[in-house]
Write an enzyme that holds these catalytic residues in place. Structure first.
Site, PDB file in Angstrom:
ATOM      1  N   TYR A 143      42.871  42.651  26.271  1.00 37.81           N
ATOM      2  CA  TYR A 143      42.260  42.232  27.537  1.00 37.81           C
ATOM      3  C   TYR A 143      40.848  41.709  27.310  1.00 37.81           C
ATOM      4  O   TYR A 143      40.512  40.590  27.713  1.00 37.81           O
ATOM      5  CB  TYR A 143      42.258  43.426  28.491  1.00 37.81           C
ATOM      6  CG  TYR A 143      41.708  43.139  29.874  1.00 37.81           C
ATOM      7  CD1 TYR A 143      42.462  42.447  30.817  1.00 37.81           C
ATOM      8  CD2 TYR A 143      40.448  43.592  30.244  1.00 37.81           C
ATOM      9  CE1 TYR A 143      41.963  42.206  32.090  1.00 37.81           C
ATOM     10  CE2 TYR A 143      39.942  43.360  31.518  1.00 37.81           C
ATOM     11  CZ  TYR A 143      40.704  42.673  32.441  1.00 37.81           C
ATOM     12  OH  TYR A 143      40.218  42.435  33.699  1.00 37.81           O
ATOM     13  N   LYS A 147      39.908  37.800  27.535  1.00 31.55           N
ATOM     14  CA  LYS A 147      39.000  37.222  28.535  1.00 31.55           C
ATOM     15  C   LYS A 147      37.847  36.486  27.863  1.00 31.55           C
ATOM     16  O   LYS A 147      37.341  35.500  28.389  1.00 31.55           O
ATOM     17  CB  LYS A 147      38.455  38.318  29.455  1.00 31.55           C
ATOM     18  CG  LYS A 147      39.484  38.887  30.418  1.00 31.55           C
ATOM     19  CD  LYS A 147      39.753  37.939  31.586  1.00 31.55           C
ATOM     20  CE  LYS A 147      40.674  38.598  32.602  1.00 31.55           C
ATOM     21  NZ  LYS A 147      41.002  37.726  33.736  1.00 31.55           N
ATOM     22  N   ASN A 172      33.927  46.557  38.093  1.00 30.84           N
ATOM     23  CA  ASN A 172      34.914  47.389  38.809  1.00 30.84           C
ATOM     24  C   ASN A 172      34.947  47.106  40.305  1.00 30.84           C
ATOM     25  O   ASN A 172      33.935  47.268  40.981  1.00 30.84           O
ATOM     26  CB  ASN A 172      34.584  48.872  38.649  1.00 30.84           C
ATOM     27  CG  ASN A 172      35.018  49.409  37.315  1.00 30.84           C
ATOM     28  OD1 ASN A 172      35.144  48.643  36.361  1.00 30.84           O
ATOM     29  ND2 ASN A 172      35.248  50.706  37.230  1.00 30.84           N
ATOM     30  N   PHE A 189      41.867  58.896  41.604  1.00 35.26           N
ATOM     31  CA  PHE A 189      41.302  60.041  42.323  1.00 35.26           C
ATOM     32  C   PHE A 189      41.868  60.124  43.743  1.00 35.26           C
ATOM     33  O   PHE A 189      42.224  61.206  44.220  1.00 35.26           O
ATOM     34  CB  PHE A 189      39.776  59.953  42.390  1.00 35.26           C
ATOM     35  CG  PHE A 189      39.075  60.212  41.072  1.00 35.26           C
ATOM     36  CD1 PHE A 189      39.687  60.929  40.056  1.00 35.26           C
ATOM     37  CD2 PHE A 189      37.778  59.743  40.864  1.00 35.26           C
ATOM     38  CE1 PHE A 189      39.038  61.174  38.849  1.00 35.26           C
ATOM     39  CE2 PHE A 189      37.119  59.989  39.664  1.00 35.26           C
ATOM     40  CZ  PHE A 189      37.751  60.691  38.652  1.00 35.26           C
ATOM     41  N   THR A 208      29.224  56.353  33.318  1.00 37.79           N
ATOM     42  CA  THR A 208      28.925  55.763  34.626  1.00 37.79           C
ATOM     43  C   THR A 208      29.716  54.475  34.856  1.00 37.79           C
ATOM     44  O   THR A 208      30.109  53.788  33.915  1.00 37.79           O
ATOM     45  CB  THR A 208      27.429  55.424  34.762  1.00 37.79           C
ATOM     46  OG1 THR A 208      27.114  54.370  33.849  1.00 37.79           O
ATOM     47  CG2 THR A 208      26.559  56.635  34.503  1.00 37.79           C
ATOM     48  N   PRO A 270      34.060  52.575  27.760  1.00 37.67           N
ATOM     49  CA  PRO A 270      32.617  52.322  27.771  1.00 37.67           C
ATOM     50  C   PRO A 270      31.851  53.492  28.388  1.00 37.67           C
ATOM     51  O   PRO A 270      32.302  54.083  29.371  1.00 37.67           O
ATOM     52  CB  PRO A 270      32.472  51.070  28.649  1.00 37.67           C
ATOM     53  CG  PRO A 270      33.839  50.539  28.861  1.00 37.67           C
ATOM     54  CD  PRO A 270      34.802  51.643  28.609  1.00 37.67           C
ATOM     55  N   ARG A 273      28.242  51.358  32.642  1.00 38.12           N
ATOM     56  CA  ARG A 273      28.581  50.047  33.184  1.00 38.12           C
ATOM     57  C   ARG A 273      27.775  49.835  34.448  1.00 38.12           C
ATOM     58  O   ARG A 273      27.836  50.643  35.370  1.00 38.12           O
ATOM     59  CB  ARG A 273      30.039  50.097  33.600  1.00 38.12           C
ATOM     60  CG  ARG A 273      31.060  49.155  33.094  1.00 38.12           C
ATOM     61  CD  ARG A 273      30.628  47.940  32.431  1.00 38.12           C
ATOM     62  NE  ARG A 273      31.321  47.710  31.192  1.00 38.12           N
ATOM     63  CZ  ARG A 273      32.635  47.724  31.066  1.00 38.12           C
ATOM     64  NH1 ARG A 273      33.423  47.925  32.074  1.00 38.12           N
ATOM     65  NH2 ARG A 273      33.167  47.490  29.895  1.00 38.12           N
TER      66      ARG A 273
HETATM   67  N1  LIG Z   1      39.900  44.715  39.888  1.00 37.13           N
HETATM   68  C1  LIG Z   1      38.874  44.756  39.057  1.00 37.13           C
HETATM   69  O1  LIG Z   1      38.103  45.720  39.076  1.00 37.13           O
HETATM   70  C2  LIG Z   1      38.616  43.606  38.121  1.00 37.13           C
HETATM   71  C3  LIG Z   1      37.507  43.696  37.272  1.00 37.13           C
HETATM   72  C4  LIG Z   1      37.260  42.654  36.393  1.00 37.13           C
HETATM   73  C5  LIG Z   1      38.073  41.539  36.376  1.00 37.13           C
HETATM   74  N2  LIG Z   1      39.140  41.461  37.206  1.00 37.13           N
HETATM   75  C6  LIG Z   1      40.000  40.261  37.105  1.00 37.13           C
HETATM   76  O2  LIG Z   1      40.372  39.802  38.378  1.00 37.13           O
HETATM   77  C7  LIG Z   1      41.710  39.300  38.350  1.00 37.13           C
HETATM   78  C8  LIG Z   1      42.540  39.982  39.426  1.00 37.13           C
HETATM   79  O3  LIG Z   1      42.511  41.389  39.223  1.00 37.13           O
HETATM   80  P1  LIG Z   1      43.256  42.401  40.189  1.00 37.13           P
HETATM   81  O4  LIG Z   1      42.460  43.654  40.197  1.00 37.13           O
HETATM   82  O5  LIG Z   1      43.590  41.734  41.460  1.00 37.13           O
HETATM   83  O6  LIG Z   1      44.561  42.689  39.339  1.00 37.13           O
HETATM   84  P2  LIG Z   1      46.106  42.679  39.759  1.00 37.13           P
HETATM   85  O7  LIG Z   1      46.860  43.203  38.593  1.00 37.13           O
HETATM   86  O8  LIG Z   1      46.288  43.326  41.080  1.00 37.13           O
HETATM   87  O9  LIG Z   1      46.373  41.128  39.948  1.00 37.13           O
HETATM   88  C9  LIG Z   1      46.734  40.266  38.891  1.00 37.13           C
HETATM   89  C10 LIG Z   1      47.820  39.341  39.396  1.00 37.13           C
HETATM   90  O10 LIG Z   1      48.177  38.429  38.340  1.00 37.13           O
HETATM   91  C11 LIG Z   1      49.596  38.354  38.267  1.00 37.13           C
HETATM   92  N3  LIG Z   1      49.955  37.976  36.900  1.00 37.13           N
HETATM   93  C12 LIG Z   1      49.794  38.712  35.767  1.00 37.13           C
HETATM   94  N4  LIG Z   1      50.246  38.021  34.702  1.00 37.13           N
HETATM   95  C13 LIG Z   1      50.692  36.826  35.181  1.00 37.13           C
HETATM   96  C14 LIG Z   1      51.289  35.687  34.559  1.00 37.13           C
HETATM   97  N5  LIG Z   1      51.517  35.635  33.237  1.00 37.13           N
HETATM   98  N6  LIG Z   1      51.652  34.632  35.347  1.00 37.13           N
HETATM   99  C15 LIG Z   1      51.428  34.685  36.702  1.00 37.13           C
HETATM  100  N7  LIG Z   1      50.880  35.742  37.330  1.00 37.13           N
HETATM  101  C16 LIG Z   1      50.510  36.794  36.569  1.00 37.13           C
HETATM  102  C17 LIG Z   1      50.068  39.739  38.656  1.00 37.13           C
HETATM  103  O11 LIG Z   1      51.415  39.793  39.074  1.00 37.13           O
HETATM  104  C18 LIG Z   1      49.091  40.096  39.784  1.00 37.13           C
HETATM  105  O12 LIG Z   1      49.540  39.638  41.034  1.00 37.13           O
HETATM  106  C19 LIG Z   1      42.233  39.546  36.940  1.00 37.13           C
HETATM  107  O13 LIG Z   1      42.121  38.348  36.196  1.00 37.13           O
HETATM  108  C20 LIG Z   1      41.303  40.597  36.382  1.00 37.13           C
HETATM  109  O14 LIG Z   1      41.167  40.487  34.993  1.00 37.13           O
HETATM  110  C21 LIG Z   1      39.436  42.482  38.066  1.00 37.13           C
END
Ligand SMILES: NC(=O)c1ccc[n+]([C@@H]2O[C@H](COP(=O)([O-])OP(=O)(O)OC[C@H]3O[C@@H](n4cnc5c(N)ncnc54)[C@H](O)[C@@H]3O)[C@@H](O)[C@H]2O)c1
Length: 319
Positions: A143, A147, A172, A189, A208, A270, A273
């Site tokens: 991951y 990214k 987060n 939680f 944190t 980590p 954060r």
């Molecule tokens: N939620 C967080 O705290 C957070 C933090 C940092 C970054 N992000 C980034 O934000 C984005 C969304 O995160 P989220 O929390 O909504 O996660 P999530 O898992 O709820 O959403 C990800 C979506 O991508 C889809 N997906 C995964 N692989 C795929 C593929 N190969 N083709 C098409 N669709 C695909 C999944 O089905 C899902 O609907 C992600 O890229 C994640 O890395 C989220």
């Protein structure tokens, strides 16, 4: 505008789509439903400006759009570590495909990157200039490094092909529609407290995190997309809490007598954060507005509505 949201059936993507449709944009949601669900989008399925495409972004696709929010990628460790090779393919091949599409149709492209690009940071709080401390061979690397490559690809498509890019580093984020089984700390939680089982803290709880409510995050993503700044730009809530403090806050809200149990810390977790959001404040006029206590109330209400069915099976979330 016609706007593509990859990963739009997921947690953040579905909230983003709500906002975009309320602002009268045409929205195409592309998702392979790995961690996303149609139930997150049920209220839009018959909307004339909404289209849902089941597609895996590791395969190329041709669409006519003006803007692309590229969110497709599982975000929780449980899901991105389940099939790490697929996670890398989604981040690398998937991002290549979406950047190729943006180049072809001259769409503006926003990458949902992550604070994980900073790894286990030696700089605190994290500024965008900090280059990170990431383990290239650990269990989170699929991951984190995925990214990082996605960011590199974005900037290479900008330099080489003039693609109009935006890069957000998301910290987060929590709120309604998080999956109950995804192992993220807030959902963990809340689910444990609602089920009446002990709240599990990995480590001693002194590590944190900062927690951004999803409506604030969506606002930041849209401001970045419609600004003249490429980023990278941190989007997160700079209020810092220990994991123990978070557990206690959830405990107080759901069940003050809930037990808290300590388990060994997973690899590469980590220690600290916290985003430095000076750039977001100055460039986008953005800062979070929803305090943790209020965001937890909304989140708990959503989980309660989904989970507390007689057979314990979560029902569809329409919130
Ligand atoms: N939620 C967080 O705290 C957070 C933090 C940092 C970054 N992000 C980034 O934000 C984005 C969304 O995160 P989220 O929390 O909504 O996660 P999530 O898992 O709820 O959403 C990800 C979506 O991508 C889809 N997906 C995964 N692989 C795929 C593929 N190969 N083709 C098409 N669709 C695909 C999944 O089905 C899902 O609907 C992600 O890229 C994640 O890395 C989220």
């Amino acid at each position: 505008m016609r706007i593509l949201v990859t990963g739009g059936a997921g947690f953040i993507g579905s909230h983003l789509i709500d906002r975009l449709l309320l602002e009268d944009h045409e929205v195409i949601c592309l998702d392979n439903f790995y961690t996303g669900h149609k139930r997150n989008l049920l209220k839009w399925l018959d909307h004339p400006y909404f289209e849902l495409i089941r597609h895996d972004i590791t395969e190329p696709i041709r669409l006519e759009v003006d803007q692309i929010y590229h969110l497709a990628c599982p975000a929780s460790p449980v899901h991105y570590q389940y099939n790490p090779v697929k996670t890398i393919k989604t981040n690398v091949i998937g991002t290549l495909n979406v950047l190729g599409l943006a180049k072809r149709v001259k769409a503006r492209f926003l990458l949902a990157s992550t604070s994980e690009v900073y790894g286990d940071p030696e700089v605190h709080p994290q500024t965008e200039d900090y280059r990170g401390n990431v383990n290239t061979i650990g269990i989170r690397s699929c991951y984190d490094e995925g990214k990082r490559v996605a960011e590199t690809l974005s900037f290479d498509y900008y330099r080489q092909n003039d693609v109009d890019i935006r890069v957000a580093r998301i910290f987060n984020t929590y709120g309604p529609r998080m999956l109950e089984n995804d192992g993220r700390v807030v959902s963990n939680f809340v689910v444990q407290a609602l089920r009446g089982i002990p709240l599990t803290i990995y480590g001693d709880g002194s590590q944190t995190r900062s927690f951004c409510y999803v409506s604030d995050l969506v606002d930041g993503l849209m401001r970045l997309m419609n600004s003249q700044h490429q980023g990278p730009i941190n989007l997160g809530n700079p209020d810092e809490y220990t994991i123990l403090e978070l557990a206690q806050a959830v405990q107080q809200k759901i069940n003050p007598s809930a037990e808290i149990r300590f388990e060994p810390l997973p690899q590469d977790d980590p220690r600290r954060r916290k985003p430095d959001i000076t750039r977001a404040r100055e460039w986008l006029g953005w800062q979070p507005t929803v305090p943790l206590s209020q965001g937890l109330e909304y989140t708990i209400a959503d989980f309660r509505a989904r989970m507390l069915t007689p057979d314990g099976v979560p029902s569809a979330s329409l919130s």
